[in-house]
Each structure stands twice: as C-alpha cells, then as structure tokens.
Design a protein around this motif. Structure first.
Motif, short mmCIF file in Angstrom:
data_model
loop_
_atom_site.label_atom_id
_atom_site.label_comp_id
_atom_site.label_asym_id
_atom_site.label_seq_id
_atom_site.Cartn_x
_atom_site.Cartn_y
_atom_site.Cartn_z
N GLU A 100 13.74 70.58 -48.48
CA GLU A 100 12.66 69.68 -48.74
C GLU A 100 12.49 68.94 -50.24
O GLU A 100 12.01 67.94 -50.34
N LYS A 101 12.65 69.79 -51.07
CA LYS A 101 12.38 69.65 -52.58
C LYS A 101 13.65 68.68 -52.94
O LYS A 101 13.36 67.98 -53.96
N GLY A 102 14.60 68.95 -52.74
CA GLY A 102 15.83 68.32 -53.33
C GLY A 102 16.34 68.99 -54.39
O GLY A 102 17.64 69.43 -54.43
N LYS B 259 18.20 75.54 -66.17
CA LYS B 259 18.94 75.49 -65.00
C LYS B 259 18.25 74.83 -63.79
O LYS B 259 17.17 75.27 -63.37
N PHE B 260 19.12 73.96 -63.01
CA PHE B 260 18.59 73.48 -61.86
C PHE B 260 19.15 73.85 -60.47
O PHE B 260 20.42 73.68 -60.48
N VAL B 261 18.45 73.96 -59.40
CA VAL B 261 19.36 73.93 -58.04
C VAL B 261 19.30 72.86 -57.11
O VAL B 261 18.05 72.35 -57.19
N GLN B 262 20.23 72.51 -56.81
CA GLN B 262 20.20 71.01 -56.19
C GLN B 262 20.65 71.37 -54.60
O GLN B 262 21.77 72.06 -54.34
N TYR B 263 20.15 70.73 -53.60
CA TYR B 263 20.45 70.58 -52.21
C TYR B 263 21.65 69.92 -52.04
O TYR B 263 21.64 68.71 -52.46
#
Ligand SMILES: [Zn+2]
Ligand SMILES: [Zn+2]
Length: 807
Positions: free
Chosen positions: A217-219, A191-195
């Motif tokens: 900051e991380k994207g 699972k990834f979290v995206q801005y």
C-alpha cells in the motif's frame, strides 16, 4: 598532470603555501577541495586554490607532500573562489579563514595532538611504582585508547602540562602525533524498505503477510516507521527480503528543520499599479542578464515582498537561482510561509537558528543543485549556487547584516559584490535605506525605485511626539490615554523599548556606588525575575544585593527602565488586560518567539511590550497603536550612525501600526523632541532625514564621503595593550610622514568606547580616507609592521573596514 598545489590553510595567516601532490591524488585533486597538509609540527586543514606545473622559484626543496584529500568533489567553484579572494583582500582577512566562514559550521576539520601509550608506557603501568599523579594520567590514557592533548589538560588541570606530556614522549612512554578529530558533520542516511511486487510460490506466514500488505500500500517506508508500526518487524522484513519481495536500501535524507511555518496562508495578491510599474523595471534588469542594481525605497506596508517573489519567479523561469537575505530577527514564520507557499520544496534556509546538521543539509541541497532559492540571514550570501540570477537584500539598512566578530563583513555590501561578479540583478529594499545606499542611488549607481504608498491606500499612522521633560513616571498622560482608548476599542498595542531588564543600573543614593561588570566597562542591568545583576555583553551575573555593599545604606535604587519594568508598570495600570513581553529574556527557549507571535496573531495578547524584536517583519492587522517608551536609548549611543539608527528604529516601529483597515496611531516619548531624527520619523519623511544627515556626514567627512578602517588592539594586560596602541600610533604617523597614504587622516589611538569587553582591554585607531586603494595599502603596511611588534605579546590586532563602495 599538475605537480604542485597552492593551499590556503585555515589559520590566521595571510600567506598561502605550496605542497607537492602525491602520485595517488593526481587524478582526483581539484581546486576548491579540502586537504590535510603538514604545517610545522602539526597537520592542518586547508583549501586548494590553485594547481601548478612546477613549484614557484626557490622553494623546490622545502616542499612537503599533501597528507590527505578530504573531499571527493570541490566544495567551492572558481566563481566562489574569486568572491572569497575579493573578501580576503578587502577585509584584510586570511583567505583560508574567509573560505571557512563561508562553509557551514562543522565542515572543516581541525587537527589535534592525539595521545596514546607506547608499549613501554603500558608496561610501566603493569610494573607499578609510578608516582600517583602519573599513574592516574596513564590510566586515563589507557582507558581512552586515544585522547587529545587538549582533553587531557582539561581533565587534569594543574596536575599535568604540555611540557610534562612531551617529556614523557621523549622518554618513550607516550605517543603524541598530529591527527584529525573526526568532528565533521556528515550527511544523514536512513534505511528504507521498498515493496518489490511479484508473487511468491509458497504461502507466507501471517505476520510477514501483514507487513507485506502494508508495504504494498505504501510503496516505500523508512525502516524506523515500520518498527513503530509492527512489533518485532525486523525478522519479518528479513524473511521477506530473502524471498525477494522487498528490498532495503539506504539513502541520504534531509534533517528536519526546526522552523516550520503553520500560520495562515497568503493568497497570491493582485499587484497595485505602483508595484506593476517597478516590477517592469526590475524584469528589464533580469532579462538583460547583466549586473542590474536596484534600491527599492518603499514605505512600510507597501508590498515589497510581493515584488521580491515575482522577481524570483522570473529568475527561476530562466533556469537561474535566487538568494534572499533577511535580517536574522525577521526570519519570521510569516515571511517564511509566504516564500514556502510560492516555492515549496525549492527553498533552502540558512540561518544561525538551525542546528549544525540541519544547516549542513540545507547547504548541501544548494550545493547539489536540488533547490534554486536560498533564504537566510547574512551568511546566506555564501550560498554555493553556480548560476545566481538575483540577490535580494530585504531591510538592507539593518545592522544585523554586519558581522561583528572575526571576519567583519557586511552582507549587503557582499551582495553588491557578488551580484556584480556574476552579472546578476540586485534588489535592495527598505523603508529607511542606509545613507550609503541612498547616496549610491543619488549618484546613479543604483537604480532608485519608489513605492510611496501602502497597499490598498492604507494611510501611514499618525505620529505624536511627547516631550518627557514635563512628565512624571514611565508613561506620559498621552500614551496612557491612547492605550486606554485602544483597549476599549478591542484593538492590540505594541510598546517598544530598546533595553531589556528591569532597571538600567543600580545606584546607592547615599554613597553614589554603581555596580560595574568586572569584565566590561558597562554597568550591570537589574533583572527582577531572578533578582540578579547582569552584564548584557558578557553574561556575567551576580545576585542583586539587598543593601549597599560599600556604605551599608538601605536605599539602593534602580535607575533607567528596561522592558521588564515597563511590562510591570503596564500590568499595574491595566490589570485586566493580557500583557506579554518579547525580548531576549522571554524568547531564549526554542520556538518561544514564534509562540508569542502566534498568540498576538490569534488575538490572545492585548499589549505586547518588547525590544527591537517586535519591530520587524510582522504584519498584524489588529495592531493599531504603537508606543515608543523612550526614543533616547539609541540616540545616545557613541557612534556616528546613532541618528540614522534612531530614525530607522522609530520609522520601522511606527510602521507596525495600522496595517489593517483601521487607522494607526503612534506615540513617541523622548527627552529630545527637537532632534531631526525624531521629527523626520514623526513625518515619515525619509528624504528629509537623509538631507539633514548627509550634511552632517559631509561636514565631518564620515561615510559615504570617506571610508574608515578601525584598527583595534585587544589584549589581556591593560598596560601592554596601551603601550602597543601607542606603538601603533607611531607606526601610523611615520607611514604618513614617509608619504604612504595620501589624504589619509588618523584619529587616535585612544581607548575604545567600551574600553574593556569580556575581560579584554581595547584600544583603537581610526584611519579615514577618500580613496579605498590608498587606504587599503596603508592598512596593509601598518598591519604588517604592527604584527611584527605585537607577536607573542598577548595583544591582537582586529581590523574593521567600513563600508564598501565598490561601484
Ligand atoms: Zn552606598
Ligand atoms: Zn560584562
């Protein structure tokens, strides 16, 4: 729409089978997919190999339907299917099993018998009154819900049996049905979290704001990383997601590889004029887009790797793909880092050191076209590329390219076949080419290229042969003096001995007793570290006895030396020096092999003692002395390739010396100082060795002047195996008498060189012939007749075809 599918089942059967395609699969089923099909009273996995409009004549009524389709897309394309068919034909091995060999482990499914309790079965438990064993077994099935028959037999050995379980089935107490155990390796998802960006009208709580700032900051970050960074972040993320500020997605990720290089980087070198010259030839082949086979005979340290790298660059520029085979043992961090430096993430690795999941991911990257270069040990020849432009086999002579179990393929030979089938360039490279390959080059079938000199004009090491007949102890005066001198000059040394353990075997001098493995016809090797006697073939081990168990004598003695003893002796002679050992015993832990090499590279080892593990692929400039403690171990091996193997080992090990700017020195100890394989290795004279060896092969009609097929019978009963072997001999002779197999000669049947191995008795018969087609025809007829005879007798036929000359 096709009605019928031909399936190669993943079972040891030569025949393929036909099934009807159910309506719902007609639009999705293609060639190269895995299917689950009914087979007798079970279900088995198979590979679809052809689609037909109508069933072959005469079997219409009997056809059953495909049970299940296991893949959404074909795992093998038509090109690979053609390759697999060739392999199946040549090695006389069932097609389904061949395809299985080529796929990553854990991908095929096996069907199992699965048990569960029926309603009556459950009621019988509640009512009570079952006999105690039956009750325990039923309780266990109830606890598991569903359990495989195999597992139940394992949990209750001796208390239940297959027939007992089936008897309960007949009484209606137990269900037994074929089903699939879902052991398939699957892609790994994370699972990834995206801005998402944008703003939010109302103020955001502090915690959420912190998380959001970091994400901005991380994207994008893996969900797990977020959890490590912020305490109880999941709530904050949920709220942010609800506000539409972040999204959460799930994506396939690649499992991390356990080998990663951390050694020094290699700058891209200038080519020498020799290298330039042969690269020009190879590029011509690549540009022709036709099958172009080359054999590079290059002395050790002559810069073959750089040639490989440049050739691959050219192929990639054409939009095609590259396969690089290296011997298992030389897949070292040094070689890897050179390839990674050049191809970065465009490289997949395939070898047995990877876990199942890792291997599967690497295979998938190739299959999906995400990488264009695959590198690995022998199984990398099955890399599922669709547009291969070059296949490289480094150290093409290496015996580890031959698989000795199940499908006994030779990866170098398959490289030739695959390159030919797909019109690719083939590069075989070695300082000591195999007799077969050099013979092919002499006959003009391979284009021969020479790299006669080491790069930067470094000289080959000076080699001295010491006759051990006049010496006392393990190390000759000459070897000791050379070690001493090398130590004084602050250089590093390698000492090679192709046998691990402390003593080769233990002998009682009073009654002559030696200790044999009960499972194999070999003596047990003594290991000092855990004071054990071990079999190096089946891993049988016992504590070493203090006194002779037969005559109670006190003088048990170790005979013949192994690396452990050699290490001890060197430590005794040079107590202030850092000595380490590299063999299977010291490298069983993950990465331990790499760590020893790192210590050698950083100068923390003065003398490294080891087996053939130290022979290959390493390039350490400060190693200036190499000692061979005994050249005789491989020479005495009962195989017609033993001289060749000895020459190769000696040349390769000697080639480790003096790869830097300093002159290298080598000392070889032997009881056979006049043997040509030792004398030619001393002179670095491959061609001279080839000329002597090829005469011997011609005189005895061994490969490359003939082809051999070994029929080996392996069985649990000594007597029955022998009886069946005699039967095999009779069948063979009668085939010859009836004119089947012109020019074929039969040797045996006789007990195999190791007549017992891992508890099984082994007999063999060799068939030798000049014409492959006739020999194969003979083999097929013999196998068919023999299979009928040995069926159900606990004896198995194992066919080994050697070697391939397809050109
Ligand atoms: Zn004794
Ligand atoms: Zn054994």
């Amino acid at each position: 729409m096709k009605e019928i599918v031909e399936v190669a089942v993943g079972l040891p059967l030569y025949k393929t089978f036909h099934y009807r395609i159910p309506e719902k699969m007609k639009s999705s089923l293609q060639v190269g997919m895995r299917v689950l099909v009914p087979f007798k009273d079970r279900k088995v996995t198979g590979f679809t190999i052809d689609l037909l409009d109508q069933p072959p004549k005469g079997i219409e009524e009997k056809l059953r339907e495909v049970d299940n389709l296991l893949d959404g897309a074909p795992l093998i394309d038509l090109q690979m299917l053609r390759f697999y068919r060739w392999i199946s034909d040549y090695y006389l091995y069932p097609l389904g099993e061949v395809v299985k060999t080529g796929l990553p482990p854990g991908l095929h499914l096996k069907s199992e018998m699965i048990l569960s309790l029926t309603q009556d079965g459950i009621e019988s438990l509640t009512k009570g009154g079952l006999d105690p064993i039956q009750e325990r077994i039923f309780r266990e099935i109830e606890r598991c819900g569903k359990v495989t028959l195999k597992k139940m037999l394992k949990i209750f050995p001796g208390e239940t049996s297959r027939s007992q379980l089936f008897a309960w089935k007949r009484k209606g107490l137990v269900n037994i049905a074929a089903g699939v155990e879902g052991k398939d390796v699957r892609p790994k998802f994370e699972k990834f979290v995206q801005y998402c960006g944008g703003g939010f009208a109302k103020p955001i709580p502090r915690k959420q704001a912190e998380v959001l700032n970091w994400l901005e900051e991380k994207g994008e970050v893996p969900y797990s990383e977020l959890g490590r960074r912020f305490k109880s972040s999941s709530k904050a993320v949920q709220s942010l997601q609800a506000k539409g500020l972040v999204t959460i997605c799930s994506r396939e990720v690649c499992r991390d590889l356990s080998i990663r290089s951390e050694l020094k980087a290699y700058p891209r070198p200038e080519l020498t004029s020799d290298q330039e010259g042969i690269l020009v030839e190879i590029l011509k082949g690549i540009h022709s887009r036709r099958f172009s086979p080359f054999l590079i005979h290059g002395v050790t340290g002559s810069g073959k790797t750089e040639i490989y790298l440049r050739a691959i660059e050219e192929v990639l520029a054409q939009g095609r793909e590259a396969i690089v085979l290296v011997p298992e043992i030389s897949l070292t961090p040094q070689l890897l880092s050179r390839f990674e430096d050049r191809f970065g993430k465009n490289l997949a690795l395939l070898h047995s050191g990877l876990g199942k999941g890792e291997r599967y991911d690497q295979w998938r990257k190739i299959w999906k076209g995400e990488v264009k270069t695959a590198m690995g040990a022998r199984s990398a020849i099955f890399a599922p590329f669709k547009n291969v432009g070059i296949i490289i086999v480094d150290e093409e002579h290496d015996p580890s390219y031959k698989q000795e179990e199940k499908l006994k393929y030779h990866a170098r030979d398959l490289a030739v076949v695959r390159a030919k089938q797909v019109e690719a360039t083939l590069l075989l490279g070695s300082a000591t080419p195999s007799l077969e390959s050099f013979y092919n080059a002499e006959k003009g079938k391979f284009h021969l290229l020479h790299l006669p000199e080491r790069i930067e004009g470094r000289p080959l090491p000076r080699v001295e042969v010491v006759d051990m007949k006049g010496e006392e102890g393990l190390l000759s005066g000459k070897l000791k003096a050379s070690l001493q001198k090398n130590i004084e000059e602050k250089k590093q040394s390698l000492i090679f001995l192709n046998r691990r353990g402390f003593a080769n075997f233990i002998l009682c001098p009073e009654c002559g007793l030696t200790f044999k493995c009960p499972n194999c016809s070999v003596t047990l090797t003594y290991h000092l570290r855990d004071r054990s006697l071990q079999c190096h073939y089946c891993d049988y081990r016992i504590p070493a006895p203090g006194d002779c168990p037969k005559c109670e004598g006190h003088r048990l003695r170790g005979m013949g030396i192994g690396t452990e003893r050699l290490e001890q002796e060197i430590k005794r002679l040079f107590p202030d020096i850092r000595v380490e050992r590299m063999d299977r015993d010291t490298t069983s832990r993950k990465h331990s092999h790499l760590q020893i090499l790192k210590r050698l590279e950083s100068g923390n080892i003065d003398i490294l003692v080891g087996t053939q593990m130290i022979v290959k692929g390493h390039d350490f400039p400060n190693v200036t002395f190499v000692g061979v403690a005994s050249a005789d171990t491989s020479l005495s091996f009962p195989d017609f390739r033993s001289s060749e193997r000895t020459f190769q080992l000696l040349t390769q090990v000697a080639g480790r010396a003096g790869r830097g700017k300093t002159f290298g020195e080598v000392v070889i100890q032997t009881f056979n100082p006049d043997h040509y394989s030792i004398l030619k290795a001393k002179d670095h004279d491959f061609v001279g060795f080839y000329q002597e060896e090829i005469q011997f092969r011609r005189a005895l009609e061994y490969p490359p002047f003939s082809r051999l097929i070994n029929f080996r019978l392996v069985g649990n009963s000594e007597k029955r195996t022998k009886v069946m072997a005699e039967e095999m001999g009779r069948i063979g002779q009668s085939l010859l008498k009836r004119g089947h197999g012109k020019g074929i000669e039969i040797l045996g049947p006789s007990a195999a060189p190791f007549a017992k191995m891992r508890g099984k008795y082994r007999w063999q018969m060799l068939a030798k012939g000049k014409r492959s087609q006739l020999l194969h025809q003979f083999a097929r007829e013999l196998a068919a007749k023999l299979e009928a005879q040995i069926k159900g007798k606990g004896v198995n036929l194992d066919i080994d075809v050697d070697p391939v000359f397809i050109l």
